[in-house]
Design a protein around this motif. Structure first.
Motif, PDB file in Angstrom:
ATOM      1  N   LYS A   2       0.838  -1.184   0.000  1.00 10.84           N
ATOM      2  CA  LYS A   2       0.000   0.000   0.000  1.00 10.84           C
ATOM      3  C   LYS A   2       0.885   1.251   0.000  1.00 10.84           C
ATOM      4  CE  LYS A   2      -3.757   2.160   2.715  1.00 10.84           C
ATOM      5  NZ  LYS A   2      -4.915   1.834   1.885  1.00 10.84           N
ATOM      6  N   ASP A  31      -3.205  -0.172  -4.475  1.00 12.63           N
ATOM      7  CA  ASP A  31      -3.794   0.183  -3.194  1.00 12.63           C
ATOM      8  C   ASP A  31      -3.087   1.426  -2.655  1.00 12.63           C
ATOM      9  OD1 ASP A  31      -5.157   0.190  -0.801  1.00 12.63           O
ATOM     10  OD2 ASP A  31      -4.040  -1.497   0.066  1.00 12.63           O
ATOM     11  N   TYR A  32      -3.814   2.538  -2.561  1.00 15.67           N
ATOM     12  CA  TYR A  32      -3.178   3.749  -2.047  1.00 15.67           C
ATOM     13  C   TYR A  32      -4.171   4.594  -1.260  1.00 15.67           C
ATOM     14  CZ  TYR A  32      -5.305   6.586  -5.819  1.00 15.67           C
ATOM     15  OH  TYR A  32      -6.181   7.236  -6.669  1.00 15.67           O
ATOM     16  N   GLU A  33      -3.628   5.490  -0.456  1.00 13.68           N
ATOM     17  CA  GLU A  33      -4.421   6.465   0.275  1.00 13.68           C
ATOM     18  C   GLU A  33      -3.797   7.840   0.059  1.00 13.68           C
ATOM     19  OE1 GLU A  33      -4.272   5.947   4.521  1.00 13.68           O
ATOM     20  OE2 GLU A  33      -2.077   5.833   4.582  1.00 13.68           O
TER      21      GLU A  33
END
Length: 350
Positions: A2, A31-33
């Motif tokens: 992530k 998958d990242y924020e």
């Protein structure tokens, strides 16, 4: 793996909107924020941030770039921390390639991306000459650094607008050393001017290598760095070079622990360079005055600032620790006036 995209920002909501749009337009299926660290802004940064979906908004009241970066790391869930300035546009494929490189290179501590300029208007010729002599626009590409000859290669450092770091490595070395406190937008009442207090991402890369990690550059990880017209002004270049001189003096004493002999030798060399640039500059100005700056003038400011700051730090031995602490922990607006009361008089005069 992530990725946590961390964007420290201070009173630049219009530019923040551009980088957030570019991130949410990516085709990268990873998958990242996104974490926006509002570093004591007084504009509509919070409103802009929360107008986007899936944004983690964090307010950090103590103004300092390294403090904002640290707050971002503390709120990050990703195994990779991707630091982006609030004035960039990220390109497709960057996130995928970051994950790929970290997976394939276990000793990789950080990845430097390609940073290209995106001009809002054509830069004057004199600024291009200054930029070629000193990377005042914080770019990272083969035109700026000729040693970048390959699509993928090991390097010694990266540049602030885009740098990815393995979180375990970040925590092991203690994160970023001090960088700057305040930005050029600090113009309102009860805010303060920009202070250069340490080596920032260069210092982080130095610590990573010393700890046994490798740093890689990849041509397929990239952003455009928006170069606004303020960076075409004489005041920008003068301020930037003076600040760089100050931080280099602080770095030599606090970060590299130079002894008296090393400082003396560097001062001697800088006095020599100062006089050379001064003499060349005077000849050029007398022959052909310019509305901009000659390259010799930006270096004159750098050498002079370094020498002035070294003398200030030598006369006030505890002052370097005060500046380092301010750059690392930040300072709130309400505490700033109390803080600077401890600044020596000759620094305030500088």
């Amino acid at each position: 793996m992530k990725i946590s995209l961390i964007i420290p920002t201070h009173n630049r909501s219009n530019q923040l909107k551009v980088v957030l749009n570019s991130i949410q337009s990516l085709d990268d299926k990873v998958d990242y924020e996104i974490i926006v660290v509002d570093n004591n802004s007084t504009d509509d940064t919070k409103i802009i941030s929360e107008s986007f979906q899936n944004i983690k908004y964090v307010f950090e009241k103590n103004t300092a770039f390294s403090k904002a970066r640290q707050t971002g790391a503390e709120n990050a869930l990703g195994e990779i921390l991707l630091y982006l300035d609030d004035d960039v546009v990220i390109n497709n494929g960057s996130l995928i390639n970051i994950i790929k490189i970290f997976k394939q290179n276990k000793k990789c501590g950080a990845i430097a991306g390609k940073i290209l300029p995106k001009f809002l208007e054509d830069p004057p010729e004199w600024t291009l000459k200054c930029q070629k002599s000193f990377n005042g626009w914080s770019l990272y590409n083969k035109e700026t650094y000729p040693f970048l000859k390959k699509n993928f290669q090991e390097v010694k450092s990266g540049a602030g607008p885009m740098i990815a770091i393995k979180k375990t490595a970040y925590n092991k070395i203690g994160g970023f050393p001090p960088d700057t406190v305040g930005v050029e937008t600090n113009k309102k009442e009860n805010t303060f001017n920009k202070h250069y207090t340490g080596p920032g991402e260069y210092g982080l890369c130095y610590k990573l290598i010393k700890a046994g990690y490798k740093i890689f550059y990849c041509n397929d990880i990239s952003v455009y760095h928006i170069i606004s017209p303020v960076r075409f002004k004489v005041n920008f270049w003068r301020s930037r070079m003076i600040g760089e001189g100050y931080q280099q003096a602080i770095t030599d004493i606090k970060f590299f622990n130079y002894n008296k002999i090393q400082i003396y030798l560097k001062k001697t060399f800088f006095y020599y360079k100062l006089n050379i640039n001064k003499n060349i500059l005077l000849k050029k100005i007398n022959k052909n005055p310019t509305k901009g700056m000659y390259v010799e003038e930006i270096w004159f400011h750098y050498y002079k600032a370094y020498l002035n700051m070294i003398d200030t730090l030598n006369k006030n031995p505890d002052f370097v620790n005060l500046l380092w602490k301010m750059g690392l922990n930040g300072v709130s607006n309400e505490n700033y006036l109390k803080f600077i009361k401890n600044f020596p008089k000759n620094y305030q005069e500088l």
